[in-house]
Write an enzyme that holds these catalytic residues in place. Structure first.
Site, PDB file in Angstrom:
ATOM      1  N   LYS A  12       0.826  -1.221   0.000  1.00 30.82           N
ATOM      2  CA  LYS A  12       0.000   0.000   0.000  1.00 30.82           C
ATOM      3  C   LYS A  12       0.852   1.260   0.000  1.00 30.82           C
ATOM      4  CE  LYS A  12      -2.184  -0.947   3.920  1.00 30.82           C
ATOM      5  NZ  LYS A  12      -1.823  -2.329   4.204  1.00 30.82           N
ATOM      6  N   ASN A  24      -3.563   6.275   6.132  1.00 31.71           N
ATOM      7  CA  ASN A  24      -2.893   5.292   6.986  1.00 31.71           C
ATOM      8  C   ASN A  24      -1.373   5.460   6.921  1.00 31.71           C
ATOM      9  OD1 ASN A  24      -2.998   2.882   8.679  1.00 31.71           O
ATOM     10  ND2 ASN A  24      -2.171   1.780   6.926  1.00 31.71           N
ATOM     11  N   HIS A  81      -4.426  -9.591  10.083  1.00 34.20           N
ATOM     12  CA  HIS A  81      -5.351  -8.999  11.068  1.00 34.20           C
ATOM     13  C   HIS A  81      -6.550  -9.891  11.381  1.00 34.20           C
ATOM     14  CE1 HIS A  81      -2.955  -5.453  10.623  1.00 34.20           C
ATOM     15  NE2 HIS A  81      -3.335  -5.231   9.382  1.00 34.20           N
TER      16      HIS A  81
END
Length: 448
Positions: A116, A139, A184
């Site tokens: 990302k 983020n 996650h």
């Protein structure tokens, strides 16, 4: 004087995005309060004194008084205090939702399990170099709501699954899920829930970019939504991919049109080629000129400590992947660089070692056999790593990182690659992976 608007906005969880949300809402004249389970949360001294605070535990009573709760990404929306508020019909949203309400400017939205930050940074540079007034964050780097101060014409946002979980109808101009692998699951519960959170990025999207090599990245959107793909195979008309020549040369391509040789860009490795192709597709979706994007791509050296190109010495390229602190990251670096080296007889020299954290280093054996001519071992877990890798390739030992760099230079020839990707923590020799990376760069620059 502040105009008090509407009901109470309660920010749950401080930290970087929480501070940003409190300050943004306060400046806009909203009545704001903040609660955090920590006695002294980070950023508590960066918010206005007039904002009501309740620290030490999440204040259930305060949350139930809210007209709306803005939840920090680090807080799980499934905790009892938040579920109680939801049960009372109180909306729980992310700071990304607040940004979407606050602006009608275009948003490029990027998520994925890996890469990302590289893609967000590169497409941000492409937009800037093409003359756009752009703000990059989310983020990565600056929190989303701080970006509004720049008054940009275009927002480029890296978004995590935690941020997307409480974001609805982002209405991005273009959105991409770069790839999906297990991550996650302690928060999301299972792969389906993680996948669902990531795919919220596509709600109301105008154009979609997806990864042909990963079917989990392709969204269910209306048929009329323009879609473009990228992948490491030969692309169909108007899609982005790779064309390979008989001599092993790889071209980043749009349909049959060859755009740039993979060997002409600094960021090497098939994983980085995929990132570059994703950026070209995203850039096309927002109307960036192809020539300008290719110029930016040619100059982009990658993110610091993440397979970052350092320099070329006597035809040997040196890469700093000090952030490769686990076996998975190091495998991606070896396989990515190894598969992309031209000509094919050229090989990788790798520096491995440090604190191994109990990992099983035999997972590196296949990649070392295939791509690595020499592995120089450093740090306290050298004996463990040597036992795991015995018989794969030439293994050497170094007392220091400087000596390791010198040994790599001694054992490499033109077209080879030297890679620092230790697969280990660095605290036996350094303050952390950034210091290890900076020292590596320093020692490479001293070579002659």
């Amino acid at each position: 004087m502040l105009i008090q608007r509407g009901g109470l906005k309660v920010v749950a969880g401080l930290g970087v995005s929480g501070v940003s949300a409190v300050n943004f809402l306060h400046e806009k004249g909203y009545q704001v309060a903040v609660t955090d389970s920590r006695e002294v949360p980070p950023g508590h001294d960066q918010i206005p004194a007039t904002v009501k605070t309740s620290f030490g535990q999440l204040d259930q009573e305060l949350l139930l008084q809210a007209e709306e709760i803005i939840i920090s990404p680090g807080l799980d929306p499934k905790i009892p205090e938040i579920l109680a508020a939801i049960a009372q019909g109180i909306p729980v949203v992310s700071e990304i939702q607040i940004l979407r309400r606050a602006t009608d400017k275009a948003i490029v939205a990027i998520t994925g399990s890996n890469a990302k930050s590289t893609v967000t940074t590169l497409i941000g540079l492409m937009a800037k170099d093409a003359g756009k007034k752009v703000a990059v964050g989310g983020n990565l780097g600056r929190p989303a709501l701080d970006l509004t101060k720049d008054d940009p014409e275009l927002y480029i946002l890296e978004l995590s699954s935690f941020q997307l979980e409480t974001t609805s109808n982002l209405n991005a101009d273009v959105a991409v899920v770069l790839n999906l692998s297990e991550d996650h699951l302690d928060r999301h519960g299972d792969m389906f829930a993680y996948h669902t959170a990531k795919h919220r990025i596509f709600q109301g999207v105008k154009k979609v970019v997806h990864n042909r090599d990963d079917s989990l990245t392709r969204p269910l959107v209306p048929d009329a939504t323009p879609m473009q793909s990228f992948g490491l195979n030969a692309p169909d008309l108007n899609q982005y991919g790779l064309l390979r020549e008989d001599d092993g040369t790889m071209w980043l391509s749009r349909g049959r049109e060859r755009l740039i040789k993979s060997s002409d860009i600094y960021i090497q490795g098939t994983h980085n080629v995929a990132n570059a192709l994703a950026c070209l597709a995203l850039g096309e979706a927002i109307g960036l000129p192809l020539d300008s994007m290719l110029n930016t791509l040619k100059d982009f050296k990658g993110l610091e400590h993440r397979c970052e190109f350092v320099k070329e010495v006597h035809g040997v390229r040196y890469y700093n992947d000090s952030k490769g602190t686990n076996i998975g990251a190091t495998l991606a670096a070896i396989d990515g660089l190894g598969a992309a080296i031209e000509p094919q007889h050229a090989k990788v020299a790798i520096i491995l070692g440090g604190q191994g954290k109990g990992q099983d280093f035999t997972a590196l054996r296949n990649s070392l056999q295939k791509y690595v001519k020499v592995a120089v071992l450093i740090g306290e877990d050298q004996p463990i790593i040597e036992t795991a890798l015995q018989g794969t390739t030439t293994l050497l030992h170094a007392e220091s990182l400087k000596q390791a760099v010198e040994l790599c230079q001694k054992h490499t020839h033109e077209n080879d690659v030297v890679l620092l990707s230790p697969a280990c923590a660095s605290f036996d020799m350094f303050t952390g992976y950034p210091q290890r990376g900076h020292r590596f760069v320093e020692y490479v620059n001293e070579l002659n």
